[in-house]
Design a protein around this motif. Structure first.
Motif, short mmCIF file in Angstrom:
data_model
loop_
_atom_site.label_atom_id
_atom_site.label_comp_id
_atom_site.label_asym_id
_atom_site.label_seq_id
_atom_site.Cartn_x
_atom_site.Cartn_y
_atom_site.Cartn_z
N ARG A 592 -55.65 -24.08 -108.89
CA ARG A 592 -56.20 -25.45 -108.81
C ARG A 592 -57.59 -25.53 -109.43
NH1 ARG A 592 -54.06 -24.80 -103.68
NH2 ARG A 592 -56.11 -24.68 -102.67
N MET A 593 -58.37 -24.49 -109.26
CA MET A 593 -59.74 -24.50 -109.78
C MET A 593 -59.76 -24.38 -111.31
SD MET A 593 -61.68 -25.01 -107.18
CE MET A 593 -60.31 -26.04 -106.58
N LEU A 594 -58.79 -23.64 -111.86
CA LEU A 594 -58.79 -23.40 -113.30
C LEU A 594 -57.88 -24.33 -114.06
CD1 LEU A 594 -58.82 -19.47 -113.41
CD2 LEU A 594 -60.73 -21.08 -113.19
N ASP A 595 -57.13 -25.15 -113.33
CA ASP A 595 -56.13 -26.02 -113.96
C ASP A 595 -56.76 -26.91 -115.03
OD1 ASP A 595 -53.61 -27.28 -114.30
OD2 ASP A 595 -54.35 -28.97 -113.11
N GLY A 596 -56.19 -26.82 -116.24
CA GLY A 596 -56.65 -27.63 -117.33
C GLY A 596 -57.92 -27.13 -118.01
N LEU A 597 -58.51 -26.08 -117.46
CA LEU A 597 -59.75 -25.53 -118.03
C LEU A 597 -59.55 -24.13 -118.59
CD1 LEU A 597 -62.24 -26.64 -115.22
CD2 LEU A 597 -61.91 -27.73 -117.46
N HIS A 598 -58.80 -23.31 -117.86
CA HIS A 598 -58.57 -21.92 -118.27
C HIS A 598 -57.19 -21.50 -117.82
CE1 HIS A 598 -62.90 -21.49 -119.16
NE2 HIS A 598 -63.09 -22.17 -118.04
N ASP A 599 -56.68 -20.47 -118.46
CA ASP A 599 -55.39 -19.90 -118.07
C ASP A 599 -55.57 -19.10 -116.79
OD1 ASP A 599 -52.98 -18.67 -117.76
OD2 ASP A 599 -53.16 -17.39 -119.55
N PRO A 600 -55.00 -19.54 -115.66
CA PRO A 600 -55.19 -18.81 -114.40
C PRO A 600 -54.75 -17.35 -114.48
CG PRO A 600 -54.22 -20.97 -114.00
CD PRO A 600 -54.19 -20.76 -115.49
N ASP A 601 -53.73 -17.07 -115.27
CA ASP A 601 -53.23 -15.70 -115.36
C ASP A 601 -54.22 -14.77 -116.06
OD1 ASP A 601 -50.93 -16.40 -114.06
OD2 ASP A 601 -49.80 -16.81 -115.91
N ALA A 602 -55.17 -15.36 -116.79
CA ALA A 602 -56.13 -14.53 -117.52
C ALA A 602 -57.29 -14.09 -116.65
CB ALA A 602 -56.65 -15.31 -118.73
N TYR A 603 -57.33 -14.59 -115.40
CA TYR A 603 -58.47 -14.27 -114.54
C TYR A 603 -58.03 -13.79 -113.17
CZ TYR A 603 -61.42 -16.37 -118.08
OH TYR A 603 -62.06 -16.64 -119.25
N THR A 604 -58.85 -12.94 -112.61
CA THR A 604 -58.62 -12.39 -111.27
C THR A 604 -59.68 -12.94 -110.32
OG1 THR A 604 -57.69 -10.36 -112.19
CG2 THR A 604 -58.48 -10.27 -109.91
N GLN A 605 -59.23 -13.34 -109.16
CA GLN A 605 -60.13 -13.91 -108.16
C GLN A 605 -60.81 -12.80 -107.35
OE1 GLN A 605 -58.07 -16.82 -105.85
NE2 GLN A 605 -59.82 -17.32 -104.52
N VAL A 606 -62.09 -12.93 -107.12
CA VAL A 606 -62.84 -11.94 -106.33
C VAL A 606 -62.76 -12.32 -104.86
CG1 VAL A 606 -65.13 -10.97 -105.87
CG2 VAL A 606 -64.39 -11.39 -108.23
N PHE A 607 -62.49 -11.33 -103.99
CA PHE A 607 -62.34 -11.63 -102.57
C PHE A 607 -63.37 -10.94 -101.68
CE2 PHE A 607 -58.13 -12.90 -104.07
CZ PHE A 607 -58.02 -14.14 -103.45
N ASP A 608 -64.35 -10.26 -102.26
CA ASP A 608 -65.46 -9.77 -101.44
C ASP A 608 -66.21 -10.97 -100.86
OD1 ASP A 608 -64.82 -7.22 -102.12
OD2 ASP A 608 -66.54 -6.87 -103.42
N VAL A 609 -66.92 -10.74 -99.75
CA VAL A 609 -67.75 -11.80 -99.18
C VAL A 609 -69.21 -11.47 -99.41
CG1 VAL A 609 -66.05 -12.46 -97.44
CG2 VAL A 609 -67.85 -10.81 -96.86
N LEU A 610 -70.03 -12.50 -99.36
CA LEU A 610 -71.46 -12.33 -99.59
C LEU A 610 -72.13 -11.66 -98.39
CD1 LEU A 610 -72.36 -15.78 -101.18
CD2 LEU A 610 -72.88 -13.55 -102.20
N ASP A 611 -73.11 -10.84 -98.72
CA ASP A 611 -74.02 -10.31 -97.72
C ASP A 611 -74.55 -11.47 -96.89
OD1 ASP A 611 -76.16 -9.16 -96.36
OD2 ASP A 611 -77.38 -8.86 -98.15
N VAL A 612 -74.51 -11.35 -95.54
CA VAL A 612 -74.96 -12.46 -94.70
C VAL A 612 -76.44 -12.78 -94.92
CG1 VAL A 612 -73.24 -12.24 -92.87
CG2 VAL A 612 -75.33 -10.89 -92.76
N TRP A 613 -77.19 -11.81 -95.44
CA TRP A 613 -78.59 -12.11 -95.74
C TRP A 613 -78.70 -13.10 -96.89
CZ3 TRP A 613 -81.83 -11.18 -92.10
CH2 TRP A 613 -81.61 -10.11 -91.22
#
Length: 1003
Positions: A592-613
């Protein structure tokens, strides 16, 4: 004889309903309910429109447990500041907040799962995150009520939470600014890692405790020496022949050849060794074993290269005594440069050639001869100095290993050690010295012994990093992580204070921020000056995700590795605003985020979370910048937290704001130190010495706890305990009595009684001078956050200047003079002026008591002392000549009262009114001052004679009151049945048994 009438009902005795006993634990909740009903905080905001804002930005406590004494100290200090700033004419806004993401909450939910036999990884991640959210919400509600019970005012009905949807959207947006400005990168380097919690930790999440560690002295055999033999016989000179060189090289390959000896406190890192380094300025020698005792791993004929300064200690650890080894040769720097080493496990049977490649050997600047052997073994995957060395050499691909899994166990397939744990999952209570010790160190040591690679071993107790959450030790472990580059030049148009995050931070610390105490500046400056890049990522589930996509199959060094698209970022932020960060984990989100802008298959989503600081470091954006009650320019006037936050919230807020807004998000920082028990020991549940705020409030009331804070030198380590609290309660009672005296003697006071300062007696004018002095001191003290100084000045004034002096003297006037007596009217006018100042000056500290005092005099459905400002105090009340004059009068009075106290002690008299002392005064100026006032009234005697005659030998003297002597004499006459003064005229007036003054008062 006619009975004398009882004149008690004719006296103007104090009248007040203000109770002598405070009853704070029972009564304080009623005031809290009243303030909530009145909406005091919101009324102050409405009434402060047009005033200059003062913004104390709340550092978010963690929503995962009941408050401890550090929380109470912190929030009460903040409350002192916001209330005092408001009463000094500012619009002092205070928005409390909470840190809601991160490992502590996630850890609690995992514990609940484990107790039920559930596997966290088998639960849908959104469901798991929702459980974390509910857990945090529950503790926010609990802590909010606990903070409110302390009398802390603020926008409690609308606090900020890092897990609010808008907050999560802004945190993500702030992260994406790093993505867009080029400071974000993925790297692989050793970071502090908690095997117990299975995540990277920031420095702020680490605390240092003593830990017992294994130490080992390990032999790295020399396997080759190019060009030059690796040693030169001691005293020998000249060139060796080619035959000699060949013989030397051959000798080095024999079992009895030399070894370089390293020392380490982390034996588990030996399997990941890639090299050994030495010091370029260290003197080295070749040493040979010539005799060995039993139980020694060294063999006769073995030769070791060691730093000369450390050879004695090394052989002692190997159980070799003087005479069992000798130094046989120098080893020069040139000779060291030609050496190649083998790993001690090279060629070990079953080793699968894990360690058969030669080890790197070179000089490094961080090697010293202060301890160890003068050589340092390098495992760049587990040590920053080694990592940086090989990074700068461009050799990281050759030396980085991935031998340790995220649970702290050696990877499957690692010869000899697969599955061995560096640390245990839970502490072993039987091993008191090292309860978290796993089996990895022992396995490595045993293997080194087996292959002949160990020279010595031992144990050491040293300071070691531990996770402040699990309390378990941490390790350095190389893992792929996301970093913010703090030295990368930024072309973002915000370079006023520097072009890099580090430069902006250091400039802010030096020029834009005021530090209390000043040592805070030095501490944060040195930390940021020396810190590495910021590790932003955590391998956990509960937090704001790193909202970025990477090109599938690309390397982190590729220019198109990260997807940098403002349109994609805007979609992500909008989705978070509507649904929160959980939406990142829903099916099809990337598409949904890449729809119409980039090929979703060409990118991998990052699932780490941010340091709470990073979360809490971003609060300036979604609180100070975005809220209506935030700061007009998005910069707080003040951050106030404990000194540990130099490596925590102060630090992360500085870095984050410098990256995204170009400067520090605060103008001033105040830090408080740690609270210890009465003996100066750190509080610990195991020691049973903790002081819980809730228990103090139940026993004494919140105002006593607040008064303890006010009496505390908070910038240094301070103490609390039962005896200290008893002392605080005693101070409170004395102060309460002062306020009660004023209330009682102001009963029925109206403006019609008021007397102008110029028409007042000198004693009242002296009090006004003290008020003018205090007005300046109190305002300066509150502005400088010197609450201890403010309270000490007010307490001394109330108990010494007022209760023990002014009130003591004027009680007679207030009780016995007629209603229209100018002296009584002046005294009541001064009491009114005192009342308005003392109640408001003390209101930021004693919020409940001063409300009680105020309402006792000014009852009303909408009345509150907390809606008042500090009253203006005229500067023309200051009268330095008068003060100097009264300094002499008070000194002489001390001599008189001390002389009379002796007579009371010896039961010569029962009260000072029975006396009429003769006071000898040597100094003519002091004599004139005493004669200008009613000194008998000042000394509370029925009569008094002043004389310049020489002081007789029998006179009482005080060493500190030079030139004053007191001779005791009894008062002459009868006791007035109304005021109890003794006078010759008693009984000669209309009203029986009265003196002239009382007869006039009775009419």
């Amino acid at each position: 004889m006619t009975d004398t009438p009882d004149y008690k009902d004719t006296l103007f005795l104090p009248q007040t309903e203000f109770p002598m006993r405070a009853g704070l634990p029972q009564r304080e909740p009623d005031w809290l309910a009243r303030w909530e009903r009145l909406g005091i905080y919101d009324r102050l905001r409405a009434g402060a429109q047009g005033r200059k804002p003062f913004i104390l930005h709340d550092g978010p406590p963690y929503a995962n447990g009941h408050l401890h004494i550090g929380h109470a100290l912190n929030k009460v200090l903040k409350d002192f500041i916001t209330r005092s700033q408001q009463m000094m004419g500012r619009d002092a806004r205070y928005v409390p907040g909470w840190d809601c993401h991160g490992l502590p909450i996630e850890w609690k939910i995992e514990e609940q799962y484990r107790a039920k036999g559930l596997d966290k990884d088998a639960v849908d991640i959104v469901d798991f995150r929702q459980e974390c959210r509910r857990f945090a919400e529950g503790w926010v509600d609990i802590q909010r009520e606990e903070f409110k019970r302390l009398g802390v005012t603020g926008k409690w009905d609308k606090p900020y939470l890092t897990m609010d949807y808008h907050a999560e959207a802004v945190i993500a947006d702030e992260f994406m600014k790093l993505l867009m400005n080029g400071t974000l990168y993925q790297g692989s380097k050793p970071v502090m890692w908690s095997p117990v919690e299975k995540t990277a930790l920031a420095e702020a999440e680490v605390e240092y405790h003593d830990k017992e560690s294994f130490t080992v002295w390990v032999k790295f055999p020399v396997v080759s020496a190019t060009n030059t033999p690796f040693f030169t016989p001691s005293g020998a000179g000249g060139e060796l022949t080619e035959e000699d060189k060949a013989a030397a090289l051959a000798k080095q390959k024999e079992p009895e050849g030399a070894s370089v000896v390293i020392w380490t406190t982390t034996p588990w890192t030996i399997p990941s060794n890639k090299g050994v380094v030495y010091g370029a300025d260290i003197s080295y020698g070749l040493y040979e074993v010539i005799d060995t005792p039993e139980q020694c791993w060294a063999e006769v004929g073995e030769r070791f290269i060691l730093a000369d300064k450390l050879a004695d200690a090394t052989f002692a650890r190997a159980r070799l005594t003087e005479g069992q080894w000798r130094r046989v040769a120098d080893v020069t720097q040139a000779q060291l440069q030609g050496i190649t080493l083998a790993h001690p496990l090279a060629g070990a049977e079953g080793g699968k050639e894990e360690w058969d490649d030669p080890r790197d050997f070179r000089a490094a600047a961080f090697v010293t001869d202060e301890e160890g052997t003068g050589f340092v073994h390098c495992a760049p995957s587990h040590g920053m100095e080694e990592y940086e060395l090989y990074r700068d050499l461009g050799m990281l691909p050759q030396v980085i290993t991935y031998n340790v899994n995220d649970d702290g166990r050696f990877r499957d397939g690692l010869s000899f050690f697969a599955g061995k744990a560096i640390l245990r999952d839970t502490p072993n209570k039987k091993n008191k010295d090292n309860p978290w010790e796993g089996d990895a160190n022992a396995a490595v040591i045993d293997k080194l012994v087996e292959v002949g690679g160990l020279l010595a071993r031992g144990k050491i107790r040293h300071s070691y990093p531990h996770s402040w959450r699990s309390k378990a030790p941490v390790i350095y472990r190389n893992t792929p992580q996301w970093f913010a580059a703090i030295d990368k030049p930024l072309d973002d148009g915000m370079g006023t204070h520097g072009d890099t995050i580090r430069a902006r931070a250091l400039e802010s610390i030096d020029r834009l921020v005021k530090w209390t105490p000043q040592t805070g500046r030095n501490r944060l400056y040195s930390m940021i000056e020396a810190r590495p890049d910021w590790v932003l990522s955590r391998q956990r589930a509960w937090g704001v995700p790193l909202t970025c996509f990477v090109k599938t199959g690309a390397k982190p060094t590729d220019p198109d590795f990260l997807l940098q698209d403002a349109a994609v970022n805007a979609r992500i932020k909008a989705a978070f605003e509507d649904h929160g960060a959980d939406v990142w984990y829903t099916d099809g989100f990337k598409e949904r985020m890449l729809d119409g802008l980039h090929d979703p298959d060409a990118y991998t989503q990052v699932f780490d979370v941010l340091d709470v600081w990073f979360d809490s470091g971003s609060t300036h954006a979604f609180v100070l910048r975005d809220r209506e009650d935030g700061a007009p320019d998005g910069i707080a006037d003040l951050y106030l937290e404990g000194t540990d936050q130099h490596r925590g919230w102060f630090h992360s807020s500085m870095l984050q704001a410098c990256a995204t807004k170009g400067r520090a998000p605060y103008r001033a920082v105040v830090t408080h130190a740690f609270t210890l028990d009465e003996k100066g020991m750190k509080m610990s549940k195991s020691l049973g010495n903790t002081i819980v705020p809730e228990e103090v409030v139940k026993q004494y009331g919140a105002d006593i706890l607040r008064l303890w804070v006010a009496q505390t030198d908070y910038v240094h380590d301070h103490r609390i305990g039962p005896e200290i609290l008893k002392g605080v309660a005693d101070s409170y009672r004395r102060l309460r009595n002062t306020m009660r005296f004023m209330l009682g003697n102001l009963d029925g006071f109206t403006d019609a009684e008021r007397v102008a300062p110029a028409d007042m007696p000198e004693l009242e004018q002296w009090v006004l001078h003290r008020l003018a002095e205090l007005d300046t001191q109190v305002r300066k003290g509150y502005a400088a956050y010197d609450f201890q100084g403010v309270f000490q000045k007010l307490f001394t004034f109330a108990t010494t200047d007022l209760s023990a002096f002014y009130f003591d003297i004027r009680k007679d006037t207030l009780y016995c003079d007629g209603p229209n007596s100018p002296r009584r009217r002046a005294a009541r006018t001064v009491l009114d002026l005192l009342f308005h100042r003392l109640t408001t000056w003390l209101a930021p500290v004693l919020v409940f008591t001063m409300e009680d005092v105020w309402l006792s005099r000014f009852p009303g459905d909408d009345a509150s002392v907390h809606l008042q400002d500090f009253p203006d105090t005229p500067a023309d009340w200051l009268n330095e000549p008068l003060v100097q004059k009264w300094a002499g009068i008070r000194a002489a009075r001390r001599a008189v009262t001390a002389a009379l106290e002796i007579q009371r002690r010896d039961k010569v008299i029962g009260a000072s009114l029975e006396a009429a002392p003769v006071v000898h005064v040597r100094d003519a100026g002091v004599m004139a001052a005493l004669k200008s006032v009613d000194f008998a009234d000042i000394c509370i005697t029925s009569d008094l004679i002043l004389t310049p005659d020489p002081i007789p030998s029998e006179a009482f003297r005080m060493p500190e009151v030079e030139g004053v002597g007191v001779v005791f004499e009894r008062a002459d006459g009868q006791k007035c049945q109304r005021c109890w003064k003794i006078s010759p005229d008693v009984g000669n007036h209309k009203h029986p048994g009265t003196c002239a003054r009382c007869n006039t008062a009775l009419g």
